[in-house]
Design a protein around this motif. Structure first.
Motif, PDB file in Angstrom:
ATOM      1  N   GLN A 135      -4.311   7.812   9.293  1.00  0.00           N
ATOM      2  CA  GLN A 135      -4.326   8.804   8.233  1.00  0.00           C
ATOM      3  C   GLN A 135      -4.461   8.189   6.824  1.00  0.00           C
ATOM      4  N   TYR A 136      -4.117   6.910   6.706  1.00  0.00           N
ATOM      5  CA  TYR A 136      -4.055   6.305   5.361  1.00  0.00           C
ATOM      6  C   TYR A 136      -5.077   5.184   5.147  1.00  0.00           C
ATOM      7  N   ILE A 137      -5.847   4.867   6.178  1.00  0.00           N
ATOM      8  CA  ILE A 137      -6.777   3.728   6.069  1.00  0.00           C
ATOM      9  C   ILE A 137      -7.781   3.944   4.939  1.00  0.00           C
ATOM     10  N   GLU A 138      -8.355   5.120   4.876  1.00  0.00           N
ATOM     11  CA  GLU A 138      -9.358   5.395   3.854  1.00  0.00           C
ATOM     12  C   GLU A 138      -8.772   5.199   2.446  1.00  0.00           C
ATOM     13  N   ALA A 139      -7.564   5.696   2.245  1.00  0.00           N
ATOM     14  CA  ALA A 139      -6.935   5.603   0.914  1.00  0.00           C
ATOM     15  C   ALA A 139      -6.633   4.157   0.531  1.00  0.00           C
ATOM     16  N   PHE A 140      -6.145   3.368   1.483  1.00  0.00           N
ATOM     17  CA  PHE A 140      -5.858   1.966   1.149  1.00  0.00           C
ATOM     18  C   PHE A 140      -7.154   1.198   0.905  1.00  0.00           C
ATOM     19  N   ALA A 141      -8.184   1.517   1.656  1.00  0.00           N
ATOM     20  CA  ALA A 141      -9.482   0.855   1.437  1.00  0.00           C
ATOM     21  C   ALA A 141     -10.000   1.218   0.049  1.00  0.00           C
TER      22      ALA A 141
END
Ligand code: DX5
Ligand code: ZN
Length: 227
Positions: free
Chosen positions: A76-82
């Protein structure tokens, strides 16, 4: 000839009100990677930092940002951290039933994917994804807190991974995290580790730049013995 060994300071042990100073200190000590511990209070019993801090770190440094997600639902958070500027993103094997998908998502978002195993998790649980990994992170403490004692069982796992990498020509690097300091740098490097995460032994010293310099020196001496 094994690849060079890096020391990746964990900012978890730094003073969060002075992260810029902490970064400049370790940069002057010669590090190339900064380890960023993200904790959600669910997967681990502690809460640390999240996406906005990674975005601020990105503005403050060109060091490689190695983001260690100790969170449930990491997908759920991979895109945001990238998007915030992570270069490497590691997800725990224990945190998702869809490790393969999570690793694919990390790569699709332009970051280097890593899988993490807790002290009680065997290396064999990663056998189906070893060819998809930039790095394997072996926890040498139970995640959640800095300043814990190194669990020696990690050495056997590092050796197993090193052997797998040698036998099958895998490209992954081996990273170790927890309780790393001058007393065990040589041991973990001789076992096969290439990225050494160190928090307390860097930032809880009077001179973090000197602390990393001397661990980098120890690591390269141990590497020379391994050749
Ligand atoms: C533990 C974290 C580690 C930790 C390492 O949950 O993943 O990165 O900050 O800290 P030290 O070096 O103090 O064990
Ligand atoms: Zn970590």
């Amino acid at each position: 000839m094994p690849t060079a060994v890096e020391v990746a300071p964990s900012i978890l042990a730094a003073d969060f009100a002075c992260l810029g100073d902490a970064i400049r200190a370790v940069e002057s000590g010669g590090v190339t990677t900064l380890h960023v511990d993200v904790m959600d209070g669910h997967f681990v019993p502690n809460i640390s930092i999240g996406v906005p801090v990674v975005a601020s770190l990105r503005k403050a440094t060109r060091l490689t940002l190695d983001v260690h997600l100790m969170i449930e639902n990491p997908e759920q958070y991979i895109e945001a951290f990238a998007a915030a500027g992570a270069d490497m993103i590691s997800v725990h094997q224990e945190a998702t039933p869809h490790l393969d998908r999570a690793l694919g998502m990390i790569r699709e978002h332009g970051c280097k994917p890593g899988a993490v195993i807790n002290p009680a998790t065997p290396v064999a649980t990663l056998s189906e994804v070893l060819d998809k990994l930039d790095h394997v992170l072996v926890m040498s403490v139970n995640p959640g807190f800095g300043g814990q004692a190194f669990i020696p069982g990690a050495l056997g796992k590092i050796r197993q991974l090193q052997e797998l990498r040698r036998s099958y020509n895998y490209a992954f690097r081996i990273e170790v995290d927890g309780g790393i300091g001058p007393e065990n740098v040589a041991q973990v490097v001789r076992a096969g580790a290439q990225i050494l995460v160190a928090g307390t032994s860097v930032f809880h010293t009077p001179d973090p730049a000197q602390a990393v310099r001397s661990m980098i020196q120890q690591a390269s001496e141990a590497l020379a013995q391994r050749v």
